[in-house]
Scaffold this active site. Structure first.
Site, PDB file in Angstrom:
ATOM      1  N   GLY A  12      -4.301  -8.024  -5.823  1.00 33.21           N
ATOM      2  CA  GLY A  12      -4.098  -8.989  -4.733  1.00 33.21           C
ATOM      3  C   GLY A  12      -3.179  -8.528  -3.610  1.00 33.21           C
ATOM      4  N   SER A  13      -3.029  -7.214  -3.423  1.00 37.14           N
ATOM      5  CA  SER A  13      -2.090  -6.785  -2.378  1.00 37.14           C
ATOM      6  C   SER A  13      -2.642  -7.059  -0.973  1.00 37.14           C
ATOM      7  CB  SER A  13      -1.723  -5.305  -2.545  1.00 37.14           C
ATOM      8  OG  SER A  13      -2.802  -4.472  -2.209  1.00 37.14           O
ATOM      9  N   ASN A  14      -3.947  -6.982  -0.779  1.00 35.50           N
ATOM     10  CA  ASN A  14      -4.503  -7.346   0.533  1.00 35.50           C
ATOM     11  C   ASN A  14      -4.361  -8.837   0.785  1.00 35.50           C
ATOM     12  OD1 ASN A  14      -5.858  -5.068   2.132  1.00 35.50           O
ATOM     13  ND2 ASN A  14      -6.471  -4.622   0.024  1.00 35.50           N
ATOM     14  N   HIS A 114     -12.988  -2.372   2.706  1.00 36.37           N
ATOM     15  CA  HIS A 114     -13.522  -1.272   1.907  1.00 36.37           C
ATOM     16  C   HIS A 114     -12.656  -0.025   2.133  1.00 36.37           C
ATOM     17  CE1 HIS A 114     -16.449   1.022  -0.300  1.00 36.37           C
ATOM     18  NE2 HIS A 114     -16.338   1.966   0.616  1.00 36.37           N
ATOM     19  N   GLU A 179      -4.929  -0.555   4.915  1.00 31.28           N
ATOM     20  CA  GLU A 179      -5.671  -1.799   4.621  1.00 31.28           C
ATOM     21  C   GLU A 179      -4.793  -3.005   4.952  1.00 31.28           C
ATOM     22  OE1 GLU A 179      -7.502  -2.032   0.716  1.00 31.28           O
ATOM     23  OE2 GLU A 179      -7.787   0.121   0.653  1.00 31.28           O
TER      24      GLU A 179
HETATM   25  C1  GRF Z   1      -8.582  -2.266  -2.207  1.00 29.95           C
HETATM   26  O1  GRF Z   1      -8.515  -0.871  -2.259  1.00 29.95           O
HETATM   27  C2  GRF Z   1      -9.776  -2.700  -1.401  1.00 29.95           C
HETATM   28  O2  GRF Z   1     -10.091  -1.820  -0.360  1.00 29.95           O
HETATM   29  C3  GRF Z   1     -10.874  -2.696  -2.420  1.00 29.95           C
HETATM   30  O3  GRF Z   1     -10.282  -3.151  -3.611  1.00 29.95           O
HETATM   31  C4  GRF Z   1      -8.881  -2.885  -3.578  1.00 29.95           C
HETATM   32  C5  GRF Z   1      -8.184  -4.189  -3.779  1.00 29.95           C
HETATM   33  O4  GRF Z   1      -6.790  -4.047  -3.870  1.00 29.95           O
HETATM   34  N1  GRF Z   1     -11.983  -3.517  -1.978  1.00 29.95           N
HETATM   35  P1  GRF Z   1      -5.857  -5.333  -3.846  1.00 29.95           P
HETATM   36  O5  GRF Z   1      -6.323  -6.234  -4.993  1.00 29.95           O
HETATM   37  O6  GRF Z   1      -6.014  -5.994  -2.521  1.00 29.95           O
HETATM   38  O7  GRF Z   1      -4.472  -4.823  -4.071  1.00 29.95           O
END
Ligand code: GRF
Length: 205
Positions: A12-14, A114, A179
Site C-alpha cells: 500500500g505504499s502508492n 505500472h 511511482e
Molecule cells: C508497485 O510497484 C506498483 O507499480 C505495482 O505494484 C506495486 C505496488 O506497491 N502495480 P505498493 O503496494 O503500492 O507499495
C-alpha cells in the site's frame, strides 16, 4: 467533488502516497474507501491510521476477471459514493485482472500504476524483465485501465536510469520512489478535470 476508492492487495505504499498528498490539501477529491482483496494487506492499517474507511472482499480461490466477484467491489465502492458519475478508482498494487464488465462500468475512471515505461515490460515482474533485458532506462507509468493488460491510455510516465550493478531489488526501489511522485500527480490532474482522453492519447491541460 470526486469520490476516490483505492484498491490494494499488499504493502500500500502508492495508496499512502496518494492519501498523504490529498491530506496536504489542494486536491479536490475525497478518499472515501480503501478496499483490499487480501485480509492481511499491510496497507489496510496504514489507510485506517490516515482516517480512511477500509473494506475487505476476499478473493482467495476466485480467478481474476470474474464479474461475480467484481460486482461485489462495485457495490462496495458505490456504497461509499464511488460511482461512474463522480468516482475515481485507483488500482494501487491490486493484484487481480479486472473483468471487462467492471472496466466498462467505470469507463475512463480507473487508473493503474505500472513499474515500467509502457508499452515495454507489461504484466508481472517488470523490474526483473527490465534488468534481464539490459535496458539503460526504465521507470513507471500511470495509465487508464482498458480491457487489455497494461494497455490503456498513458497519463504520466517517469524515467530512472538502470545502472550496470542494478538488481531487480535496487531498480524496484528507484522506480517506487518515482511511482510515489507521479501517481498522486495523476490523481490531482484528474480531480482538477485537466485530463482529456483523445482516442488512445491523453492531453493534459
Ligand atoms: C508497485 O510497484 C506498483 O507499480 C505495482 O505494484 C506495486 C505496488 O506497491 N502495480 P505498493 O503496494 O503500492 O507499495
Amino acid at each position: 467533488m470526486i469520490n476516490l476508492g483505492i484498491l490494494i492487495s499488499g504493502r500500500g505504499s502508492n495508496m499512502e502516497a496518494i492519501l498523504k498528498s490529498i491530506k496536504k490539501g489542494k486536491v479536490p477529491i475525497k478518499p472515501v474507501v480503501v478496499l483490499s482483496n487480501k485480509p492481511d494487506a499491510k496497507g489496510i492499517k496504514i489507510a485506517q491510521k490516515l482516517g480512511v474507511k477500509t473494506e475487505i472482499i476476499e478473493s482467495a480461490g476466485i480467478k481474476g476477471g470474474n464479474w461475480d466477484y467484481d460486482r461485489k467491489i462495485v457495490s462496495v465502492l458505490e456504497k461509499y459514493g464511488v460511482t461512474p458519475r463522480n468516482g475515481l478508482v485507483c488500482l494501487a498494487g491490486f493484484m487481480r485482472i479486472m473483468s471487462p464488465e467492471f472496466i466498462r462500468h467505470f469507463k475512463g475512471r480507473i487508473m493503474n500504476i505500472h513499474p515500467a515505461i509502457l508499452p515495454s515490460f507489461p504484466g508481472l515482474h517488470s523490474q526483473k524483465q527490465a534488468v534481464d533485458y539490459g535496458v539503460k532506462y526504465s521507470g513507471c507509468t500511470v495509465h487508464f485501465v482498458d480491457e487489455g493488460v497494461d494497455t490503456g491510455p498513458i497519463i504520466l510516465q517517469a524515467v530512472v536510469q538502470v545502472k550496470d550493478n542494478d538488481t531487480e531489488k535496487s531498480l524496484s526501489e528507484k522506480i517506487l520512489a518515482k511511482e510515489h511522485e507521479i501517481y498522486p500527480k495523476a490523481v490531482k490532474l484528474f480531480a482538477e478535470g485537466k485530463i482529456k482522453v483523445k482516442g488512445r492519447k491523453i492531453v493534459i491541460s
